[in-house]
Design a protein around this motif. Structure first.
Motif, PDB file in Angstrom:
ATOM      1  N   VAL A 183      -5.318 -31.471 -10.228  1.00 51.80           N
ATOM      2  CA  VAL A 183      -4.057 -32.177 -10.427  1.00 51.80           C
ATOM      3  C   VAL A 183      -3.924 -32.664 -11.876  1.00 51.80           C
ATOM      4  O   VAL A 183      -4.774 -33.413 -12.377  1.00 51.80           O
ATOM      5  N   GLN A 184      -2.859 -32.241 -12.531  1.00 56.33           N
ATOM      6  CA  GLN A 184      -2.540 -32.716 -13.879  1.00 56.33           C
ATOM      7  C   GLN A 184      -1.742 -34.011 -13.765  1.00 56.33           C
ATOM      8  O   GLN A 184      -0.785 -34.089 -12.989  1.00 56.33           O
ATOM      9  N   ARG A 185      -2.116 -35.028 -14.518  1.00 56.00           N
ATOM     10  CA  ARG A 185      -1.379 -36.289 -14.491  1.00 56.00           C
ATOM     11  C   ARG A 185      -0.175 -36.169 -15.412  1.00 56.00           C
ATOM     12  O   ARG A 185      -0.321 -36.056 -16.628  1.00 56.00           O
ATOM     13  N   ARG A 186       1.023 -36.188 -14.827  1.00 57.25           N
ATOM     14  CA  ARG A 186       2.263 -36.089 -15.617  1.00 57.25           C
ATOM     15  C   ARG A 186       2.970 -37.426 -15.711  1.00 57.25           C
ATOM     16  O   ARG A 186       3.338 -37.865 -16.793  1.00 57.25           O
ATOM     17  N   THR A 187       3.183 -38.099 -14.570  1.00 57.65           N
ATOM     18  CA  THR A 187       3.894 -39.381 -14.589  1.00 57.65           C
ATOM     19  C   THR A 187       2.959 -40.569 -14.450  1.00 57.65           C
ATOM     20  O   THR A 187       3.277 -41.671 -14.899  1.00 57.65           O
ATOM     21  N   GLY A 188       1.815 -40.381 -13.802  1.00 61.46           N
ATOM     22  CA  GLY A 188       0.891 -41.490 -13.576  1.00 61.46           C
ATOM     23  C   GLY A 188       1.217 -42.324 -12.366  1.00 61.46           C
ATOM     24  O   GLY A 188       0.523 -43.311 -12.085  1.00 61.46           O
ATOM     25  N   ASN A 189       2.263 -41.946 -11.625  1.00 61.84           N
ATOM     26  CA  ASN A 189       2.602 -42.686 -10.407  1.00 61.84           C
ATOM     27  C   ASN A 189       1.571 -42.409  -9.318  1.00 61.84           C
ATOM     28  O   ASN A 189       0.912 -41.370  -9.303  1.00 61.84           O
ATOM     29  N   THR A 190       1.443 -43.327  -8.389  1.00 56.84           N
ATOM     30  CA  THR A 190       0.479 -43.201  -7.302  1.00 56.84           C
ATOM     31  C   THR A 190       0.874 -42.065  -6.368  1.00 56.84           C
ATOM     32  O   THR A 190       2.038 -41.953  -5.967  1.00 56.84           O
ATOM     33  N   VAL A 191      -0.090 -41.220  -6.031  1.00 58.32           N
ATOM     34  CA  VAL A 191       0.150 -40.105  -5.108  1.00 58.32           C
ATOM     35  C   VAL A 191      -0.940 -40.104  -4.037  1.00 58.32           C
ATOM     36  O   VAL A 191      -2.040 -40.600  -4.258  1.00 58.32           O
ATOM     37  N   ALA A 192      -0.604 -39.547  -2.874  1.00 61.70           N
ATOM     38  CA  ALA A 192      -1.581 -39.440  -1.789  1.00 61.70           C
ATOM     39  C   ALA A 192      -2.721 -38.530  -2.220  1.00 61.70           C
ATOM     40  O   ALA A 192      -2.508 -37.490  -2.849  1.00 61.70           O
ATOM     41  N   TRP A 193      -3.942 -38.915  -1.856  1.00 61.93           N
ATOM     42  CA  TRP A 193      -5.139 -38.259  -2.382  1.00 61.93           C
ATOM     43  C   TRP A 193      -6.099 -37.932  -1.240  1.00 61.93           C
ATOM     44  O   TRP A 193      -6.323 -38.745  -0.347  1.00 61.93           O
ATOM     45  N   THR A 194      -6.661 -36.727  -1.282  1.00 57.84           N
ATOM     46  CA  THR A 194      -7.684 -36.318  -0.322  1.00 57.84           C
ATOM     47  C   THR A 194      -9.013 -36.200  -1.045  1.00 57.84           C
ATOM     48  O   THR A 194      -9.167 -35.362  -1.937  1.00 57.84           O
ATOM     49  N   LYS A 195      -9.951 -37.054  -0.691  1.00 55.49           N
ATOM     50  CA  LYS A 195     -11.250 -37.055  -1.360  1.00 55.49           C
ATOM     51  C   LYS A 195     -11.959 -35.711  -1.180  1.00 55.49           C
ATOM     52  O   LYS A 195     -11.814 -35.046  -0.168  1.00 55.49           O
ATOM     53  N   ARG A 196     -12.736 -35.373  -2.197  1.00 56.20           N
ATOM     54  CA  ARG A 196     -13.523 -34.133  -2.283  1.00 56.20           C
ATOM     55  C   ARG A 196     -12.668 -32.907  -2.520  1.00 56.20           C
ATOM     56  O   ARG A 196     -13.095 -31.985  -3.202  1.00 56.20           O
ATOM     57  N   ARG A 197     -11.429 -32.884  -1.987  1.00 53.16           N
ATOM     58  CA  ARG A 197     -10.558 -31.737  -2.256  1.00 53.16           C
ATOM     59  C   ARG A 197      -9.780 -31.913  -3.548  1.00 53.16           C
ATOM     60  O   ARG A 197      -9.732 -31.012  -4.394  1.00 53.16           O
ATOM     61  N   THR A 209      -1.820 -28.135  -9.628  1.00 56.71           N
ATOM     62  CA  THR A 209      -0.528 -28.799  -9.472  1.00 56.71           C
ATOM     63  C   THR A 209      -0.476 -30.024 -10.385  1.00 56.71           C
ATOM     64  O   THR A 209      -1.302 -30.171 -11.287  1.00 56.71           O
ATOM     65  N   SER A 210       0.494 -30.895 -10.175  1.00 56.36           N
ATOM     66  CA  SER A 210       0.612 -32.140 -10.933  1.00 56.36           C
ATOM     67  C   SER A 210       0.891 -33.275  -9.965  1.00 56.36           C
ATOM     68  O   SER A 210       1.247 -33.047  -8.799  1.00 56.36           O
ATOM     69  N   ASP A 211       0.733 -34.516 -10.451  1.00 57.89           N
ATOM     70  CA  ASP A 211       1.039 -35.644  -9.576  1.00 57.89           C
ATOM     71  C   ASP A 211       2.532 -35.640  -9.242  1.00 57.89           C
ATOM     72  O   ASP A 211       2.933 -35.727  -8.088  1.00 57.89           O
ATOM     73  N   VAL A 236       8.541 -34.878  -6.524  1.00 56.53           N
ATOM     74  CA  VAL A 236       7.293 -35.238  -5.813  1.00 56.53           C
ATOM     75  C   VAL A 236       6.419 -33.995  -5.601  1.00 56.53           C
ATOM     76  O   VAL A 236       6.169 -33.569  -4.476  1.00 56.53           O
ATOM     77  N   THR A 237       5.908 -33.462  -6.656  1.00 54.87           N
ATOM     78  CA  THR A 237       5.144 -32.220  -6.594  1.00 54.87           C
ATOM     79  C   THR A 237       3.927 -32.332  -5.685  1.00 54.87           C
ATOM     80  O   THR A 237       3.696 -31.490  -4.820  1.00 54.87           O
ATOM     81  N   LYS A 238       3.122 -33.357  -5.886  1.00 57.82           N
ATOM     82  CA  LYS A 238       1.887 -33.500  -5.109  1.00 57.82           C
ATOM     83  C   LYS A 238       2.177 -33.707  -3.631  1.00 57.82           C
ATOM     84  O   LYS A 238       1.445 -33.203  -2.765  1.00 57.82           O
ATOM     85  N   ALA A 239       3.244 -34.425  -3.305  1.00 60.27           N
ATOM     86  CA  ALA A 239       3.609 -34.628  -1.898  1.00 60.27           C
ATOM     87  C   ALA A 239       3.963 -33.299  -1.236  1.00 60.27           C
ATOM     88  O   ALA A 239       3.598 -33.049  -0.085  1.00 60.27           O
ATOM     89  N   ILE A 240       4.661 -32.435  -1.964  1.00 58.08           N
ATOM     90  CA  ILE A 240       5.001 -31.106  -1.425  1.00 58.08           C
ATOM     91  C   ILE A 240       3.736 -30.290  -1.215  1.00 58.08           C
ATOM     92  O   ILE A 240       3.563 -29.617  -0.191  1.00 58.08           O
ATOM     93  N   VAL A 241       2.821 -30.359  -2.181  1.00 61.03           N
ATOM     94  CA  VAL A 241       1.551 -29.639  -2.067  1.00 61.03           C
ATOM     95  C   VAL A 241       0.741 -30.156  -0.888  1.00 61.03           C
ATOM     96  O   VAL A 241       0.161 -29.378  -0.117  1.00 61.03           O
ATOM     97  N   ASN A 242       0.702 -31.465  -0.715  1.00 57.49           N
ATOM     98  CA  ASN A 242      -0.052 -32.031   0.406  1.00 57.49           C
ATOM     99  C   ASN A 242       0.454 -31.503   1.743  1.00 57.49           C
ATOM    100  O   ASN A 242      -0.337 -31.193   2.645  1.00 57.49           O
ATOM    101  N   ALA A 243       1.782 -31.400   1.878  1.00 56.20           N
ATOM    102  CA  ALA A 243       2.345 -30.875   3.125  1.00 56.20           C
ATOM    103  C   ALA A 243       1.979 -29.411   3.313  1.00 56.20           C
ATOM    104  O   ALA A 243       1.635 -28.979   4.423  1.00 56.20           O
TER     105      ALA A 243
END
Length: 320
Positions: A159-173, A127-129, A139-146
């Motif tokens: 995760v591909q960095r497209r915008t560089g904005n802060t996104v919610a992150w799950t460590k190790r995954r 996916t992307s950020d 909000v691609t990553k937010a949709i993926v997180n849900a």
């Protein structure tokens, strides 16, 4: 290729047992990427698809990677980003290295032949950020997180960095593409796949809103994509092809990715909308990149008729 086919078709649609080129073995990436980077980086293309037709036309799957040279600077993909002037051009050599890095990165995450990568009982999701479309972030990553809350099978999200904005992150995954790919080699030998191995799974809601799924297999899909690019669109090796559909639609799959790359033709990935930042955007792209074949939907043309013809007339479209 490695396994020439003997049978074109067996079974029937009526009985649900139809198969195409059942004895054949080939690799999609080799046909779309490797062969062009190896043999004709100067864009003097051999206009054939390397299917498992017979041993006389087959090329070896594994060859040493060509060294970078001026001939490597042929364009495989024109990336026209959401904002004008933000895109880039990707050569066949660069594309090969990116594909190989992706393959090695997937292998490092445990992906093996036969696994699915996406969100369909997958172990890895790409996916992307965020995305960009019409000047706005999606909000691609937010949709993926849900979605991943109910998809416990997914072990890694790349995760591909497209915008560089802060996104919610799950460590190790969750893992960043730009951090993971430098850890692996940028060459990977293509794996021979069966002609009937699944190539991709495409979901669509259709008119009912209920998801429907179609599985496209390797050889028959490639053959259909190659034939329509050659005979329906009449595309030639030196052309520049632009399909303005969304890449996640079957038209986008076929005429942004597989079809043009199979034929060694420069293809265009358009991220934006027909009217951003102005209704002249399509025609700016045509003029800028000297597009020879322009493919879009009737709805887009209807949308662009409203602002007036002057948006078209202001640009040189003589290459189309």
């Amino acid at each position: 290729m490695e396994s020439p086919f003997k049978t074109v078709r067996s079974g029937s649609f009526e009985n649900g047992d139809i198969v195409w080129f059942p004895e054949g073995g080939l690799n999609v990436s080799y046909n779309c990427v490797d062969s062009w980077a190896y043999t004709h980086p100067d864009k003097v293309r051999i206009s054939t698809i390397i299917l498992p037709i017979d041993s006389r036309s087959a090329l070896p799957l594994q060859r040493p990677l060509a060294s970078a040279s001026a001939d490597s600077l042929s364009t495989a993909i024109i990336y026209e980003a959401d904002g004008p002037g933000e895109g880039c051009e990707i050569t066949h050599t660069q594309l090969l290295r990116g594909v190989c890095s992706m393959a090695n990165g997937s292998k490092a995450m445990g992906i093996k032949q036969g696994d699915t990568v996406s969100d369909c009982k997958s172990r890895v999701l790409i996916t992307s950020d965020e995305g960009r479309r019409g000047g706005r972030a999606t909000v691609t990553k937010a949709i993926v997180n849900a979605a991943l809350k109910v998809c416990p099978e997914v072990e890694h999200a790349l995760v591909q960095r497209r915008t560089g904005n802060t996104v919610a992150w799950t460590k190790r995954r969750d893992k960043w593409w730009h951090e993971e790919t430098p850890k692996v080699p940028n060459y990977y030998p293509p794996e021979v796949m069966s002609s009937e191995d699944p190539l991709f799974i495409l979901y669509t809601s259709g008119s009912t809103g209920k998801p429907k799924v179609v599985v496209h297999t390797t050889a028959r899909y490639l053959l259909g994509a190659a034939l329509t690019v050659k005979y329906v669109f009449d595309v030639h090796p030196e052309d520049k092809f632009a399909c303005m559909a969304d890449v996640d639609w079957i038209t986008g799959h076929t005429y942004i990715v597989y079809g043009p790359l199979l034929k060694g033709v420069t293809t265009t990935v358009f991220e934006s909308t027909p009217v951003y930042p102005t209704p002249s955007r399509y025609w700016q792209v045509v003029e800028k990149h000297q597009i020879t074949h322009f493919y879009t939907a009737p709805t887009a043309i209807c949308l662009l008729r409203r602002p007036g013809e002057h948006h078209t007339q202001a640009h040189d479209l003589s290459t189309v």
